[in-house]
Scaffold this motif. Sequence first.
Motif, PDB file in Angstrom:
ATOM      1  N   TYR A 369      14.279  -6.149  82.184  1.00 37.66           N
ATOM      2  CA  TYR A 369      13.729  -6.603  80.907  1.00 37.66           C
ATOM      3  C   TYR A 369      12.756  -5.580  80.333  1.00 37.66           C
ATOM      4  O   TYR A 369      12.605  -5.456  79.131  1.00 37.66           O
ATOM      5  CB  TYR A 369      13.043  -7.973  81.064  1.00 37.66           C
ATOM      6  N   TRP A 380      14.807  -7.068  72.832  1.00 37.28           N
ATOM      7  CA  TRP A 380      15.651  -8.150  73.313  1.00 37.28           C
ATOM      8  C   TRP A 380      15.821  -9.168  72.200  1.00 37.28           C
ATOM      9  O   TRP A 380      14.835  -9.663  71.667  1.00 37.28           O
ATOM     10  CB  TRP A 380      15.034  -8.841  74.525  1.00 37.28           C
ATOM     11  N   LEU A 453      22.553 -11.759  77.108  1.00 40.34           N
ATOM     12  CA  LEU A 453      21.477 -10.952  76.529  1.00 40.34           C
ATOM     13  C   LEU A 453      21.717  -9.468  76.785  1.00 40.34           C
ATOM     14  O   LEU A 453      21.517  -8.619  75.912  1.00 40.34           O
ATOM     15  CB  LEU A 453      20.136 -11.355  77.152  1.00 40.34           C
ATOM     16  N   MET A 457      22.217  -6.415  74.142  1.00 35.51           N
ATOM     17  CA  MET A 457      21.366  -5.240  74.213  1.00 35.51           C
ATOM     18  C   MET A 457      22.206  -3.968  74.200  1.00 35.51           C
ATOM     19  O   MET A 457      21.907  -3.017  73.487  1.00 35.51           O
ATOM     20  CB  MET A 457      20.560  -5.331  75.514  1.00 35.51           C
TER      21      MET A 457
END
Lengths: 479, 76, 202
Positions: A369, A380, A453, A457
Amino acid sequence: MKSDHSIPGTEEAPELSYRILSDTSSSAPVIVFFTSAVVWLLVGTVFGLIASFKFNFPDWLGNIPALTFGRVRPAHLNSVIYGWASLGIAGLYVWLTARLCQTEVHWRRLLYISAILWNAGVLYGVVSILGGHSQGIEWLEFPKGAQTLIAMASVLLSLSILRTFYGRRVKHIYVSLWYILASVIWFPILYVIANLPFYSGVTQAAVNWWYAHNILTVWVTPAGLAAAYYFIPKVIGRPIHSYYLSLLGFWSFALFYNWNGIHHLIGGPLPTWLISVSIVASVLMFIPVITVAINHHLTMVGHFGKLRYSPTLRFVVFGAMCYTAVSFQGSIQALRSFNEITHFTHYTVGHAHLGLYAFFTMSIFGAIYYIMPRLTKWEWPYPVLIKFHFWLVALGITLYVISMTVGGFIQGLYMNDPSRPFMDSVQVTKPYLMARSIAGVVILIGHLFFIYLFYLMIKRKGVKRLTPPWYEKAEEYAR
Amino acid sequence: MTIPLAGVILIAVAIIGGAIAMGAFIWAIRTKQFKDLNTGAYVIFDKEEPVGEMTDTTFGYPEKNNPKKEENKNEV
Amino acid sequence: MMFIRAYVFFLGVLATLFLGWAALTFIPGIQIKEVKPLPGLKPYTEQELRGRAIYIREGCVYCHSQQTRPDGFGVDQRRGWGRPSVPGDYVYDRPHLLGTMRTGPDLFNIGARQPSEDWHLIHLYNPRATSPGSIMPPYPWLFEEAEEAPEEFYRMQGKRVVPVPEQFRPEGKVVIATQEALDLVAYLLSLNHTYPVKAEKR
Ligand code: HEM
């Protein structure tokens, strides 16, 4: 420390230029490593879930040889260890080494070759296991060909990292870097020694468990700790509480941890003194663990409120706390009186997931992250999905570990009660095994959020990252 | 059984190894390798990302204590 | 200075790893090398080795250990799983199959405890047929199904009909053991370490 390598156009913030330099040069290889790691995470999770449901419904998919428990289980273990964990570690190490050495990644071509070999090795290995060509040694099931590919890949990775280290532009070696360097030297040696072809019988069992425990010692744990030592201070903006303790922690870790392995064979047909050495070392592990735990805790004190704002911090702090938990559990588990009950039971599986999931995997999630936005220059999208991811996997793994720990302990008590038939120890675990499967479903859903996610990305969907105006110029230069 | 012999070898190896490690450690102290210990912890910070500032606020950050607020307006 | 510092670091790292390896595997390796096969231990036959390969292929080791512990440590003795195993029991084992899980019982002496070939074949075809409530997987691909016919008919062709109870086999079929199933059972029956061993050889 002044960096001596200002990039034209970055005079305003010369210190930042090294970060652009290292992030830009590590971008492509690290994205390759992380993306393949995430694919293996999905594959491994699905295998884990299938294996888990096999306990609940033993006849489910019962006539497909490739999906029998005894093949899916090693497929699960090997895809999460050599796929997800190892490739994730590779990405983390490349990125962090470049940053901490304040320089660009050297020998990037080796990294691409390494990623290809590594993926090919794991793919070949997992397919072989499912096809029935396992070497039959736990944690080393892959056929020789696959092991050779992985060994070569790990050597290439280490060479590139050591070359980057050699080209460092900073005097001080930060504590995370100690762990990384130790790790990239240890792992290829360990892997090759364990795969030498001249062991058999009880000696082979000793080498087997020396290896299986040491891969945690020299590969998985240093990565988790390197992440914690970097991201906790970096995210909250406060240096590590006691740098001295972290040094002590490193050396005591290096000295005691790699003696632990044989505690997997307590009560087994090996020389007693050997097992005793392992038990003593396992208990000595309290020292490095406590130093790390105290250090991380004191760094965080007064800053726990920041968990609200940073996904990285949440995952990494969760991981660091579970490192303390799993290490304490491990030291206790190595004591004979306790081991007598828990050995041979699902308790061990609970311990394995507390370590590899709650500590390691959570730390790597946190690292990803943090790292990905800096590589893609993209924020994000949908932070709320990150929260879903966090809560689902945090609750899932908690349920997983509790059910296996409690269920396994009771299983052990029943097994050690000669007045009960063995079957009782099977029957009593059934509700706990069901709870584990439910936990697995929850974790899988969490992973799907994460993978979605990650996909966004990579595709650069969502918001562009906010950067200072001279950034682009510097980036161009760094290319 | 050869346990005593193996035990002797083990202890010898352990002592030699331990001596090497101790020697390295003492040497490191003597040559002041650990002198800059406390500044060492600061190498991960710099002017752009200084001590006291969070570097990840993906979940948002209260406006009133966001030191980067002004600068963020300069977005590309 | 920088160089020396890094050098000492690497040396330390290598030394600690080597120390662990030497202590945990190399020295015991020397010690165990001197272990002779016990007089009662027979090398595996060709068929048993084939069966052993199937045991490895199907991953039985993830649920079954092959090591028995002494009295005072677990209750293996009181369960009648056989005397504590010693290094000399394993000299022909390559790869080793000691195992670390007991989802199912220890199999170090299964050949002595359960000598019935039929029982093993039925159990492998469907564990629930012999052990209600078992969570062991079935291994139907080690068997063939054939039209119902008197056992005599198949025996003439050299085929082994497995007496699987009716409710556990497909309607109107009989279950025939393949060579693989017979090999595996031969291996299981060879797991018989009841021969004597002098005390405290561990
Ligand atoms: C949905 C998530 C997961 C599920 C349902 C799951 C399930 C399982 C199952 C059923 C086993 C076999 C246990 C046995 O033989 O009794 C296992 C073993 C194992 N799993 Fe997972 N797993 C999951 C995720 C992971 C992840 C992400 C990792 C590591 C990064 C991991 C590491 C391991 C390890 C190391 C073992 C071997 C344990 C031992 O030998 O004692 N698992 N898992």
